[in-house]
Structures are given as structure tokens and as C-alpha cells.
Design an enzyme around this catalytic site. Sequence first.
Site, mmCIF file in Angstrom:
data_model
loop_
_atom_site.group_PDB
_atom_site.id
_atom_site.type_symbol
_atom_site.label_atom_id
_atom_site.label_comp_id
_atom_site.label_asym_id
_atom_site.label_seq_id
_atom_site.Cartn_x
_atom_site.Cartn_y
_atom_site.Cartn_z
ATOM 1 N N HIS A 73 0.644 -0.935 -0.048
ATOM 2 C CA HIS A 73 -0.176 -0.116 0.481
ATOM 3 C C HIS A 73 0.595 1.215 -0.627
ATOM 4 O O HIS A 73 2.026 1.004 0.493
ATOM 5 C CB HIS A 73 -0.725 -0.156 1.562
ATOM 6 C CG HIS A 73 -1.404 1.259 1.129
ATOM 7 N ND1 HIS A 73 -2.857 1.113 0.061
ATOM 8 C CD2 HIS A 73 -2.178 1.904 2.460
ATOM 9 C CE1 HIS A 73 -3.642 3.003 0.396
ATOM 10 N NE2 HIS A 73 -2.888 2.942 2.005
ATOM 11 N N CYS A 90 -3.660 2.846 -5.173
ATOM 12 C CA CYS A 90 -2.865 3.366 -4.705
ATOM 13 C C CYS A 90 -1.517 4.115 -4.858
ATOM 14 O O CYS A 90 -1.134 4.653 -4.134
ATOM 15 C CB CYS A 90 -3.082 2.625 -3.256
ATOM 16 S SG CYS A 90 -1.663 1.241 -3.521
#
Length: 257
Positions: free
Chosen positions: A39, A116
Site C-alpha cells: 500500500h 494507491c
Amino acid sequence: MDHKHSVQKSEYPTEVSQDCAQLEPGDLIEVFEAEDRQHWAVYVGGGDVIHLAVSKLNQEGNVLKDPLSKVVHTSKYKVNNKYDMEHKPRPVHEIIQDATAKLGNKVAFDLLNYNCEHFATELRYGKAMSDQVQKSEYPTEVSQDCAQLEPGDLIEVFEAEDREHWAVYVGGGEVIHVCVQNFSMSKLIQEGEILKHPLSKVVKGKGYKINNKYDMEHKPRPVQEIIRDATAQAKAGIAQRRSHPASQVAAKSRAGF
């Protein structure tokens, strides 16, 4: 600002609070949520990051500002301004200004085209980039790529940023896989049916790759055995309650463990 500092894996902190002093506003933070999943966020100072968080319910992205400690939780992370040698970072005040202006925005999440990492790199460099998913390795058009597949291969399909589906390629453009109706991330045990489908139907324009990731640890079974056993289960239309993820079910077909 020094863009050359990096953190080696041996230095990845699990406790975030004591490490924020090493971070600089505008830094890209790579969080290691799983062995093959990361992430990304942008550090904005004061121990906070701005990032694209994805809802597991509808795959909608939301731009949030959270403490780095909350985003990392018990995972590991590092500063990874990996494109600095190729692309000049934007001025820090512009990165922070634009990141802050995006707070609360809803973004159409797309694993291949806007995930992301795309969000974070666009803020730092003014250009959305991601090498988490290389399009050359994760084709969206399946039909032209089946020639690269071999019967018995494990196919990893990227349904969402944090969810994959697995199948066994059996030749002729088809796979056998466990299909779960009304899938829910909150349920550990769900009923799955073993089905045979065209790979194109299973992928449906998503990214995928061949991932025989256990071959170094476990010798694959003979291809004829893989196909025979998978086909027998599909023909029987076996519906079972499974507590194992689809990756383990597919791996059992290939490696027998």
C-alpha cells in the site's frame, strides 16, 4: 531536501512512532501489507500520511489523512522515492497542497490503471506511475495470451487491490477454479463450487499472471494428474464448504499439498 535516502529491509520498523523523525514531507511510503501486496501513501508531516484507501465493499477509493501508525498498523514500511532518478519530484509545498486539497475525494479505483501507488506518485511527480502491476505481465486481453499458458499452470487473477482469485489452467483456453457465490471478506468459511470456465470469463478484463509460486519448494504433480483430478471434480460439480483461500485450493491441485 535529500531525495536519496532509503531504508533497507533489515531496517523496516514495526514501531512507527519512533521513526517519523527520519521522514520528510513529500516522501512516498511503501507499506508491506502482505508478501505480494503493498500500500502506498504520501507523508505530509506531523506523523500523518495522505493515501487512497479502498473500500472492500464496493472498491471505491477514498482520499484520507491518517496517522502513519494507523496505516502501517503491525505491517512494515519504508521510504521509497523510487522514481526520483527518472522524474524530478515536485516542490514539497505543492505536493502537500495538492494532497490536502484531495482529502475527502472519491476516486474510481482501478488496479491496473489507477491504484494507491498511482495516486501517491502522481502527487510527488505530477505523473501517475505504478510498477505493482506491469501491464505486459498482466494482460487485460486474454485470448491472444493463452498460447503462453501451459496446462497445469496456476493463474492468479487480480480482482481488487487486496484480493486475488486463483484457478488452474487445463488447456484450450479454459481453467478450473473454486467459484464462491455472494463472496464476503468477513466470512472465513464459505460454500464454493468447482467449475470449468473459459479463462476470458474468469478474468473479465482484469489483470492476471501465471504464478506457479510454490514450484521451488514443492515439485509439481504430473500434468496429466493435475488435469485428471481437476476435471473429475468439476464434472462432479462438487460444492464444498472451504475455510482455505482459493490460492491454497489451486496450489493443492498443482503440488498436491
